[in-house]
Scaffold this motif. Structure first.
Motif, mmCIF file in Angstrom:
data_model
loop_
_atom_site.group_PDB
_atom_site.id
_atom_site.type_symbol
_atom_site.label_atom_id
_atom_site.label_comp_id
_atom_site.label_asym_id
_atom_site.label_seq_id
_atom_site.Cartn_x
_atom_site.Cartn_y
_atom_site.Cartn_z
ATOM 1 N N PRO A 6 27.584 3.085 3.431
ATOM 2 C CA PRO A 6 27.377 3.357 4.875
ATOM 3 C C PRO A 6 26.304 2.636 5.456
ATOM 4 O O PRO A 6 25.309 2.427 4.533
ATOM 5 N N ARG A 7 26.192 1.854 6.429
ATOM 6 C CA ARG A 7 25.238 0.787 7.003
ATOM 7 C C ARG A 7 24.171 1.890 7.702
ATOM 8 O O ARG A 7 24.212 3.024 8.386
ATOM 9 N N VAL A 8 23.003 1.593 7.126
ATOM 10 C CA VAL A 8 21.810 2.496 7.883
ATOM 11 C C VAL A 8 21.363 1.800 9.052
ATOM 12 O O VAL A 8 21.434 0.466 9.415
ATOM 13 N N ARG A 9 21.314 2.615 9.952
ATOM 14 C CA ARG A 9 20.737 2.268 11.349
ATOM 15 C C ARG A 9 19.408 1.439 11.384
ATOM 16 O O ARG A 9 18.870 1.804 10.762
ATOM 17 N N ARG A 10 19.445 0.553 12.377
ATOM 18 C CA ARG A 10 18.357 -0.164 12.565
ATOM 19 C C ARG A 10 17.067 0.384 12.804
ATOM 20 O O ARG A 10 16.122 0.177 12.220
ATOM 21 N N ASP A 11 17.001 1.664 13.627
ATOM 22 C CA ASP A 11 15.780 2.354 13.689
ATOM 23 C C ASP A 11 15.430 3.087 12.584
ATOM 24 O O ASP A 11 14.216 2.930 12.417
ATOM 25 N N GLU A 12 16.422 3.519 11.737
ATOM 26 C CA GLU A 12 15.997 4.094 10.481
ATOM 27 C C GLU A 12 15.521 2.924 9.486
ATOM 28 O O GLU A 12 14.439 3.434 8.773
ATOM 29 N N VAL A 13 15.959 1.982 9.461
ATOM 30 C CA VAL A 13 15.377 0.713 8.855
ATOM 31 C C VAL A 13 13.902 0.423 8.993
ATOM 32 O O VAL A 13 13.147 0.200 8.436
ATOM 33 N N ARG A 14 13.731 0.357 10.371
ATOM 34 C CA ARG A 14 12.281 0.087 10.796
ATOM 35 C C ARG A 14 11.495 1.230 10.422
ATOM 36 O O ARG A 14 10.333 0.974 10.054
ATOM 37 N N ARG A 15 12.049 2.423 10.731
ATOM 38 C CA ARG A 15 11.095 3.653 10.103
ATOM 39 C C ARG A 15 10.697 3.406 8.809
ATOM 40 O O ARG A 15 9.380 3.789 8.558
ATOM 41 N N ARG A 16 11.399 3.238 7.867
ATOM 42 C CA ARG A 16 11.413 3.297 6.490
ATOM 43 C C ARG A 16 10.464 2.163 5.831
ATOM 44 O O ARG A 16 9.554 2.405 5.131
ATOM 45 N N ILE A 17 10.529 0.992 6.802
ATOM 46 C CA ILE A 17 9.913 -0.043 6.519
ATOM 47 C C ILE A 17 8.437 0.178 6.814
ATOM 48 O O ILE A 17 7.540 -0.272 6.357
ATOM 49 N N LEU A 18 8.199 0.730 7.997
ATOM 50 C CA LEU A 18 6.957 1.064 8.376
ATOM 51 C C LEU A 18 6.166 2.181 7.611
ATOM 52 O O LEU A 18 4.919 2.024 7.080
ATOM 53 N N ASP A 19 7.083 3.111 7.249
ATOM 54 C CA ASP A 19 6.325 4.348 6.125
ATOM 55 C C ASP A 19 6.023 3.553 4.682
ATOM 56 O O ASP A 19 4.921 3.913 4.199
ATOM 57 N N ALA A 20 6.908 2.734 4.464
ATOM 58 C CA ALA A 20 6.461 2.002 3.283
ATOM 59 C C ALA A 20 5.254 1.022 3.336
ATOM 60 O O ALA A 20 4.327 0.922 2.410
ATOM 61 N N ALA A 21 5.150 0.458 4.620
ATOM 62 C CA ALA A 21 4.058 -0.508 4.722
ATOM 63 C C ALA A 21 2.855 0.238 4.880
ATOM 64 O O ALA A 21 1.900 -0.154 4.294
ATOM 65 N N ALA A 22 2.829 1.482 5.251
ATOM 66 C CA ALA A 22 1.605 2.041 5.437
ATOM 67 C C ALA A 22 1.144 2.692 4.080
ATOM 68 O O ALA A 22 0.091 2.607 3.881
ATOM 69 N N GLU A 23 2.114 3.009 3.206
ATOM 70 C CA GLU A 23 1.863 3.391 1.958
ATOM 71 C C GLU A 23 1.132 2.168 1.223
ATOM 72 O O GLU A 23 0.170 2.460 0.377
ATOM 73 N N VAL A 24 2.011 0.913 1.219
ATOM 74 C CA VAL A 24 1.274 -0.023 0.488
ATOM 75 C C VAL A 24 -0.196 -0.589 0.948
ATOM 76 O O VAL A 24 -1.054 -0.855 0.078
ATOM 77 N N PHE A 25 -0.232 -0.703 2.221
ATOM 78 C CA PHE A 25 -1.496 -1.205 3.024
ATOM 79 C C PHE A 25 -2.523 -0.121 2.502
ATOM 80 O O PHE A 25 -3.642 -0.610 2.188
ATOM 81 N N ALA A 26 -2.313 1.110 2.336
ATOM 82 C CA ALA A 26 -3.356 1.994 2.067
ATOM 83 C C ALA A 26 -3.831 2.117 0.719
ATOM 84 O O ALA A 26 -4.767 2.183 0.120
ATOM 85 N N ARG A 27 -2.832 1.637 -0.258
ATOM 86 C CA ARG A 27 -2.937 1.440 -1.824
ATOM 87 C C ARG A 27 -3.689 0.037 -1.957
ATOM 88 O O ARG A 27 -4.588 0.073 -2.752
ATOM 89 N N ARG A 28 -3.098 -0.912 -1.385
ATOM 90 C CA ARG A 28 -3.638 -2.467 -1.808
ATOM 91 C C ARG A 28 -4.880 -2.891 -0.849
ATOM 92 O O ARG A 28 -5.256 -3.971 -1.188
ATOM 93 N N GLY A 29 -4.498 -2.649 0.587
ATOM 94 C CA GLY A 29 -5.220 -3.192 1.402
ATOM 95 C C GLY A 29 -4.470 -4.198 2.149
ATOM 96 O O GLY A 29 -3.397 -4.745 1.669
ATOM 97 N N TYR A 30 -4.896 -4.869 3.367
ATOM 98 C CA TYR A 30 -3.717 -5.800 4.001
ATOM 99 C C TYR A 30 -3.770 -7.128 3.180
ATOM 100 O O TYR A 30 -2.506 -7.597 3.031
ATOM 101 N N GLU A 31 -4.978 -7.681 2.650
ATOM 102 C CA GLU A 31 -4.655 -9.084 2.173
ATOM 103 C C GLU A 31 -3.957 -9.009 0.805
ATOM 104 O O GLU A 31 -3.133 -9.860 0.598
ATOM 105 N N ALA A 32 -3.994 -8.051 -0.101
ATOM 106 C CA ALA A 32 -3.443 -7.844 -1.092
ATOM 107 C C ALA A 32 -1.909 -7.330 -1.094
ATOM 108 O O ALA A 32 -1.267 -7.543 -2.026
ATOM 109 N N ALA A 33 -1.623 -6.748 -0.065
ATOM 110 C CA ALA A 33 -0.135 -6.093 0.212
ATOM 111 C C ALA A 33 0.951 -7.218 0.212
ATOM 112 O O ALA A 33 0.539 -8.529 0.701
ATOM 113 N N ARG A 34 1.888 -6.960 -0.446
ATOM 114 C CA ARG A 34 2.915 -8.152 -0.560
ATOM 115 C C ARG A 34 4.290 -7.588 0.300
ATOM 116 O O ARG A 34 4.619 -6.608 -0.149
ATOM 117 N N LEU A 35 5.104 -8.239 0.884
ATOM 118 C CA LEU A 35 6.276 -8.085 1.780
ATOM 119 C C LEU A 35 7.086 -7.530 0.508
ATOM 120 O O LEU A 35 7.946 -6.540 0.850
#
Length: 220
Positions: A6-35
């Motif tokens: 099943p294809r993931v809807r675009r808005d769900e993709v964005r939400r999951r990426i943003l949630d993951a980014a918030a988690e990684v940024f909080a753990r690593r900081g902006y500079e050390a975080a990697r895409l």
């Protein structure tokens, strides 16, 4: 697995990426975080991140935008629920102070992004766009709140919004480096003093003197 995935809807993709980014940024900081780590945490490829966001700076800018809008909405509701215009400076100061002290990760990320923006035009473009939009929304909220409660300011709402925005960043940095001295009470006191300084006090009428005269004292 049988059948198509099943294809993931675009808005769900964005939400999951943003949630993951918030988690990684909080753990690593902006500079050390990697895409790559953000994509892996979200359950997608790095290409999925790039198909939705221009880069790491755009991810953080949108996260800051969402977070600040949520805080502004919650703060407006809390202050409005108090129903006491005379206590508005202290109530607003407490909302700002709580946001800085209890959510210090966001303050540090904003400061880090601002530092990056100083020498990276791509980051600066995303950062400035978000900061201006948030400042405009804060100015509108200030103007609406003052009109609703009959509060008159000595400076334009836009100028006060810029002042509060700058105070928030500066105090977030001070709290992050010296939390024992620059604690929640200290931060709230700075915001409250600033707000009291830009509120125009009503001129007392003859029927409501603010100080006793010599004649008043003699008649007592």
């Amino acid at each position: 697995m049988n059948g198509p995935i099943p294809r993931v809807r675009r808005d769900e993709v964005r939400r999951r990426i943003l949630d993951a980014a918030a988690e990684v940024f909080a753990r690593r900081g902006y500079e050390a975080a990697r895409l790559e780590e953000i994509a892996h945490t979200a359950g997608f490829t790095k290409g999925a991140v790039y198909s939705n966001f221009a880069g790491k700076h755009a991810l953080l800018a949108e996260l800051i935008d969402q977070h600040a809008r949520t805080q502004l909405a919650v703060g407006s509701i809390e202050v409005g629920a108090q129903g006491r215009p005379e206590a508005a400076p202290e109530n607003i100061a407490e909302v700002f102070a709580r946001g800085i002290v209890e959510q210090g990760t966001w303050g540090r990320l904003i400061v880090e992004l601002a530092q990056q923006a100083a020498h990276d035009p791509e980051v600066r473009q995303a950062y400035v766009r978000v900061r201006r939009a948030l400042r405009d929304e804060l100015a509108t909220a200030i103007a609406d709140g003052c009109a609703r409660h009959g509060i008159e300011l000595t400076v334009p709402a836009g100028q006060l919004a810029l002042t509060l925005q700058a105070l928030r960043m500066g105090l977030a940095l001070e709290n992050g480096t010296d939390p024992d001295e620059v604690d929640r009470d200290a931060v709230a006191a700075v915001f409250a003093a600033t707000l009291h300084g830009v509120i125009r006090r009503p001129t007392p009428t003859a029927a409501e003197p603010t100080t006793r005269t010599a004649a008043d004292e003699e008649t007592r």
